[in-house]
Design a protein around this motif. Structure first.
Motif, PDB file in Angstrom:
ATOM      1  N   GLU A  95      -6.291  21.283  20.157  1.00  0.00           N
ATOM      2  CA  GLU A  95      -6.980  20.212  20.865  1.00  0.00           C
ATOM      3  C   GLU A  95      -8.456  20.123  20.486  1.00  0.00           C
ATOM      4  OE1 GLU A  95      -5.728  17.878  22.858  1.00  0.00           O
ATOM      5  OE2 GLU A  95      -3.765  18.688  22.330  1.00  0.00           O
ATOM      6  N   ARG A  96      -8.964  21.109  19.751  1.00  0.00           N
ATOM      7  CA  ARG A  96     -10.375  21.093  19.361  1.00  0.00           C
ATOM      8  C   ARG A  96     -10.533  20.323  18.060  1.00  0.00           C
ATOM      9  NH1 ARG A  96     -11.057  27.450  20.751  1.00  0.00           N
ATOM     10  NH2 ARG A  96     -11.229  27.257  23.011  1.00  0.00           N
ATOM     11  N   ARG A  97     -10.366  19.027  18.158  1.00  0.00           N
ATOM     12  CA  ARG A  97     -10.401  18.166  16.991  1.00  0.00           C
ATOM     13  C   ARG A  97     -11.779  17.540  16.851  1.00  0.00           C
ATOM     14  NH1 ARG A  97      -5.647  15.705  15.496  1.00  0.00           N
ATOM     15  NH2 ARG A  97      -6.961  14.887  13.822  1.00  0.00           N
ATOM     16  N   PRO A  98     -12.550  17.885  15.807  1.00  0.00           N
ATOM     17  CA  PRO A  98     -13.876  17.276  15.645  1.00  0.00           C
ATOM     18  C   PRO A  98     -13.837  15.767  15.498  1.00  0.00           C
ATOM     19  CG  PRO A  98     -13.630  19.205  14.224  1.00  0.00           C
ATOM     20  CD  PRO A  98     -12.282  18.919  14.796  1.00  0.00           C
ATOM     21  N   ALA A  99     -12.704  15.225  15.003  1.00  0.00           N
ATOM     22  CA  ALA A  99     -12.605  13.780  14.810  1.00  0.00           C
ATOM     23  C   ALA A  99     -12.175  13.054  16.083  1.00  0.00           C
ATOM     24  CB  ALA A  99     -11.620  13.455  13.683  1.00  0.00           C
ATOM     25  N   ARG A 100     -11.835  13.787  17.112  1.00  0.00           N
ATOM     26  CA  ARG A 100     -11.467  13.171  18.393  1.00  0.00           C
ATOM     27  C   ARG A 100     -12.692  13.220  19.293  1.00  0.00           C
ATOM     28  NH1 ARG A 100      -6.656  15.033  22.606  1.00  0.00           N
ATOM     29  NH2 ARG A 100      -6.530  13.063  23.743  1.00  0.00           N
ATOM     30  N   THR A 101     -13.442  12.137  19.317  1.00  0.00           N
ATOM     31  CA  THR A 101     -14.744  12.131  19.989  1.00  0.00           C
ATOM     32  C   THR A 101     -14.804  11.021  21.029  1.00  0.00           C
ATOM     33  OG1 THR A 101     -15.795  10.591  18.437  1.00  0.00           O
ATOM     34  CG2 THR A 101     -15.762  12.920  17.823  1.00  0.00           C
ATOM     35  N   THR A 102     -15.876  11.036  21.786  1.00  0.00           N
ATOM     36  CA  THR A 102     -16.109   9.978  22.777  1.00  0.00           C
ATOM     37  C   THR A 102     -17.591   9.628  22.800  1.00  0.00           C
ATOM     38  OG1 THR A 102     -15.801   9.343  25.098  1.00  0.00           O
ATOM     39  CG2 THR A 102     -16.458  11.608  24.676  1.00  0.00           C
ATOM     40  N   VAL A 103     -17.862   8.374  23.074  1.00  0.00           N
ATOM     41  CA  VAL A 103     -19.229   7.892  23.230  1.00  0.00           C
ATOM     42  C   VAL A 103     -19.454   7.587  24.708  1.00  0.00           C
ATOM     43  CG1 VAL A 103     -20.915   6.116  22.624  1.00  0.00           C
ATOM     44  CG2 VAL A 103     -19.301   6.929  20.894  1.00  0.00           C
ATOM     45  N   THR A 151     -23.544  19.155  31.367  1.00  0.00           N
ATOM     46  CA  THR A 151     -24.709  19.106  30.486  1.00  0.00           C
ATOM     47  C   THR A 151     -24.240  18.828  29.066  1.00  0.00           C
ATOM     48  OG1 THR A 151     -25.906  20.687  31.867  1.00  0.00           O
ATOM     49  CG2 THR A 151     -26.729  20.334  29.630  1.00  0.00           C
ATOM     50  N   ALA A 152     -24.697  17.714  28.501  1.00  0.00           N
ATOM     51  CA  ALA A 152     -24.342  17.381  27.124  1.00  0.00           C
ATOM     52  C   ALA A 152     -25.242  18.132  26.162  1.00  0.00           C
ATOM     53  CB  ALA A 152     -24.477  15.873  26.895  1.00  0.00           C
ATOM     54  N   PRO A 153     -24.755  18.472  24.971  1.00  0.00           N
ATOM     55  CA  PRO A 153     -25.625  19.112  23.971  1.00  0.00           C
ATOM     56  C   PRO A 153     -26.845  18.250  23.682  1.00  0.00           C
ATOM     57  CG  PRO A 153     -23.316  19.180  23.280  1.00  0.00           C
ATOM     58  CD  PRO A 153     -23.377  18.294  24.490  1.00  0.00           C
ATOM     59  N   HIS A 192     -22.806  11.130  21.984  1.00  0.00           N
ATOM     60  CA  HIS A 192     -21.587  11.172  21.180  1.00  0.00           C
ATOM     61  C   HIS A 192     -21.204  12.628  20.983  1.00  0.00           C
ATOM     62  CE1 HIS A 192     -19.461  10.261  17.105  1.00  0.00           C
ATOM     63  NE2 HIS A 192     -18.627  10.151  18.114  1.00  0.00           N
ATOM     64  N   LEU A 193     -20.024  13.006  21.446  1.00  0.00           N
ATOM     65  CA  LEU A 193     -19.624  14.395  21.372  1.00  0.00           C
ATOM     66  C   LEU A 193     -18.112  14.514  21.252  1.00  0.00           C
ATOM     67  CD1 LEU A 193     -19.831  15.942  24.934  1.00  0.00           C
ATOM     68  CD2 LEU A 193     -20.374  13.580  24.512  1.00  0.00           C
ATOM     69  N   PRO A 194     -17.614  15.606  20.706  1.00  0.00           N
ATOM     70  CA  PRO A 194     -16.164  15.818  20.657  1.00  0.00           C
ATOM     71  C   PRO A 194     -15.579  15.827  22.061  1.00  0.00           C
ATOM     72  CG  PRO A 194     -17.293  17.367  19.217  1.00  0.00           C
ATOM     73  CD  PRO A 194     -18.356  16.695  20.036  1.00  0.00           C
ATOM     74  N   GLN A 195     -14.380  15.291  22.187  1.00  0.00           N
ATOM     75  CA  GLN A 195     -13.797  15.187  23.519  1.00  0.00           C
ATOM     76  C   GLN A 195     -13.540  16.569  24.116  1.00  0.00           C
ATOM     77  OE1 GLN A 195     -11.035  11.971  24.068  1.00  0.00           O
ATOM     78  NE2 GLN A 195      -9.821  13.135  25.537  1.00  0.00           N
ATOM     79  N   ASP A 227     -24.591  19.410  15.741  1.00  0.00           N
ATOM     80  CA  ASP A 227     -24.445  20.415  14.677  1.00  0.00           C
ATOM     81  C   ASP A 227     -24.317  19.792  13.290  1.00  0.00           C
ATOM     82  OD1 ASP A 227     -24.455  22.438  16.655  1.00  0.00           O
ATOM     83  OD2 ASP A 227     -22.296  22.196  16.951  1.00  0.00           O
ATOM     84  N   GLY A 228     -24.937  18.634  13.069  1.00  0.00           N
ATOM     85  CA  GLY A 228     -24.950  18.056  11.740  1.00  0.00           C
ATOM     86  C   GLY A 228     -23.652  17.444  11.280  1.00  0.00           C
ATOM     87  N   VAL A 229     -22.748  17.166  12.194  1.00  0.00           N
ATOM     88  CA  VAL A 229     -21.446  16.590  11.856  1.00  0.00           C
ATOM     89  C   VAL A 229     -21.501  15.079  12.051  1.00  0.00           C
ATOM     90  CG1 VAL A 229     -18.976  16.586  12.453  1.00  0.00           C
ATOM     91  CG2 VAL A 229     -20.273  18.724  12.482  1.00  0.00           C
ATOM     92  N   TRP A 230     -20.720  14.350  11.273  1.00  0.00           N
ATOM     93  CA  TRP A 230     -20.597  12.899  11.396  1.00  0.00           C
ATOM     94  C   TRP A 230     -19.137  12.534  11.589  1.00  0.00           C
ATOM     95  CZ3 TRP A 230     -24.783   9.426  10.751  1.00  0.00           C
ATOM     96  CH2 TRP A 230     -25.986  10.011  10.350  1.00  0.00           C
ATOM     97  N   ARG A 231     -18.924  11.476  12.391  1.00  0.00           N
ATOM     98  CA  ARG A 231     -17.595  10.874  12.463  1.00  0.00           C
ATOM     99  C   ARG A 231     -17.653   9.522  11.767  1.00  0.00           C
ATOM    100  NH1 ARG A 231     -13.269   9.409  17.319  1.00  0.00           N
ATOM    101  NH2 ARG A 231     -12.683   7.382  16.472  1.00  0.00           N
TER     102      ARG A 231
END
Length: 550
Positions: free
Chosen positions: A42-50, A65-67, A98-101, A214-218
């Motif tokens: 379930e820890r999918r970096p491409a599964r995100t939410t805005v 608390t969001a990063p 914007h963060l991973p779900q 952490d420098g990641v892009w979707r």
């Protein structure tokens, strides 16, 4: 009184449970998954939410608390080689997050773990529910208990909701409205911290790049509607084309996750049946053209939490409980209709779009900006909901009503306010608790509290608030856009404006507060006594069969 039971431990279910627990309502979350840890799958970096700024604010008041690097510094919209618009985020224009779900879910679980009167039960699969005049009886498999008793029950169990099936609620709509190829990667792009919508790039039709912590892009690419299989080679080709087009050559990158995201448009016929409610993806599915379904589900939770808390502590009228469906289902319906109207134009085939551009100059640019507005939470596709047809409105408008820059039913602006104890805050910081009554009183900011609390309108306003049928907090603001001095604003716990009155009007204030609570509390009729409920005690297996036959 029995606790409230939430079925499902996704973002909407966890946020709803937190909202109830913070209002001293005991709550149990029954989670079908066998372990509270979502696991690597379930820890999918491409599964995100805005998360829109107001939604994020609601979660932060609940303890999430969001990063720090989850927020963007700017948004830019590009068409071919041209920059159409660039929006810088700051105090005047707050940034979305914007963060991973899984990051959102883990943070909400941590906040709920510290909330008194709340618990999550893993491995509990719902099999049956039955309503009566005082509550809901639930049967589950697993979870070390088979029978549960609830005062109210909310189905937040996703698109394949068992609760919705048990209620026999239809879920019509359209399947595979849009498809996207998705990739999460770590790379250095030309716009650090900025989100980019690039329409008609050098290669392809459209791509969206949104930074993550952490420098990641979707990256998202709309796919043709024919349902053609997306091979790994084709997806790598999309990555190569986009990165090369932006950087001039293919930069080093680390591919973390890929997938295909399919968007469906569905809307449940009923969101309430007696003491049972639907929220999140169990109630509706949306997400095309930049609208975020998780964010909408969190808005469902914010709307329902204060109403159920009021019902649990003080009893509820049918009007109060029905208002959740009236407000949130109407808002979801408007979102879906707006997307259905925009989709043919924004996603039309090349020949159709070519004709449109030839006949209506600037149409392509208008479509680009419409899509950009949706990503930013604006416009017809994504602007905050206005509850202009709510059953909680105070009639045709109380005497002494005045107009301000926020229309009745819309969310209030986040102006500075002062509490009677002298503490300063922003208006949104005081939400998610009691009803708010805000006096617009220019000049109070420079006076000492001991002077203005006993002067002018304050004594009579404080007395009027003390006589209201629900608890309310008195606040003072130096100004509010469009409001004259001595205007009194009444604001719901979820931040929507109830009324703006000229001066202190005790009778009108009482009528407004009574309307917000839906009138005097009365017995909630069980589902079997309501015409809309035909199957109040249907087993999960039977519900699945009935749905398949329909």
């Amino acid at each position: 009184m029995d606790p409230v039971i939430v079925i499902g431990a996704g973002p909407a279910g966890l946020a709803l449970a937190l909202g109830l627990a913070r209002r001293q309502v005991p709550v149990i979350v029954l989670d079908e998954t066998p372990d509270e840890d979502p696991g690597p799958g379930e820890r999918r970096p491409a599964r995100t939410t805005v998360l829109r700024p107001d939604t994020l604010g609601t979660l932060e008041r609940l303890g999430f608390t969001a990063p720090g690097d989850a927020r963007w510094t700017a948004w830019r919209t590009m068409h071919r080689r041209s920059l159409l618009t660039r929006v810088e985020f700051g105090e005047a224009e707050p940034s979305p997050a914007h963060l991973p779900q899984h990051t959102l879910t883990t943070g909400l679980r941590a906040a709920l773990a510290g909330a008194e009167g709340a618990r999550i039960v893993p491995g509990a699969r719902l099999t049956l529910l039955r309503q009566d005049a005082t509550g809901v009886t639930v049967h589950t498999r697993g979870g070390n208990q088979e029978t549960w008793r609830a005062s109210y029950l909310i189905g937040c169990d996703g698109a394949r909701s068992v609760v919705r099936k048990l209620l026999g609620a239809r879920f019509p709509g359209r399947t595979a409205v849009e498809r996207y190829a998705v990739a999460a990667l770590r790379a250095q792009l030309p716009w650090p911290g900025e989100a980019v919508l690039h329409r008609s790039p050098a290669r392809g039709r459209e791509v969206t790049a949104r930074p993550l912590p952490d420098g990641v892009w979707r990256l998202d690419w709309p796919l043709p509607p024919d349902g053609e299989l997306v091979t790994p080679q084709a997806l790598l080709g999309l990555v190569t084309d986009s990165l090369t087009g932006w950087c001039g050559e293919l930069p080093p990158y680390e591919l973390l996750d890929t997938g295909v995201h399919t968007v469906h448009h569905r809307l449940a016929r009923r969101w309430r049946s007696g003491r049972v409610f639907l929220a999140g993806d169990a109630a509706r599915l949306l997400g095309s053209l930049g609208v975020d379904g998780v964010d909408e589900g969190l808005r469902d939770a914010a709307n329902l939490a204060w109403k159920l808390a009021l019902a649990w502590h003080h009893g509820a009228s049918e009007t109060l409980l029905d208002s959740y469906q009236a407000e949130r289902r109407t808002a979801a319906g408007r979102r879906l209709r707006a997307a259905d109207r925009a989709l043919p134009a924004v996603r039309g085939d090349g020949g159709w779009r070519t004709v449109r551009r030839a006949v209506v100059p600037g149409t392509a640019r208008a479509h680009d900006l419409l899509l950009s507005e949706a990503h930013l939470g604006r416009g017809a596709l994504a602007a905050p909901s206005v509850y202009d047809r709510t059953p909680l409105a105070p009639g045709a408008g109380p005497a002494g009503s005045v107009a301000v820059d926020t229309e009745v039913g819309a969310r209030v602006l986040n102006v500075p306010v002062t509490a009677p104890d002298g503490s300063a805050a922003r208006l949104h910081d005081r939400l998610d608790g009691d009803l708010l009554v805000v006096l617009i009183a220019p000049g109070t900011g420079v006076w000492e509290r001991r002077h203005w609390m006993g002067a002018g309108l304050m004594p009579s306003l404080a007395a009027a608030i003390g006589a209201l049928p629900v608890r309310a907090e008195l606040l003072v603001a130096e100004s509010y856009p469009g409001a004259a001095a001595h205007t009194v604003l009444m604001v719901r716990p979820d931040g929507h404006l109830v009324a703006a009155l000229s001066g202190v009007r005790p009778a009108e204030l009482y009528a407004c507060a009574d309307a917000v609570r839906g009138g005097a509390a009365g017995a909630v009729r069980p589902a079997e006594e309501r015409a809309v409920d035909r199957a109040p005690a249907l087993r999960a297996e039977e519900a699945g069969e009935a749905t398949a036959k329909r």
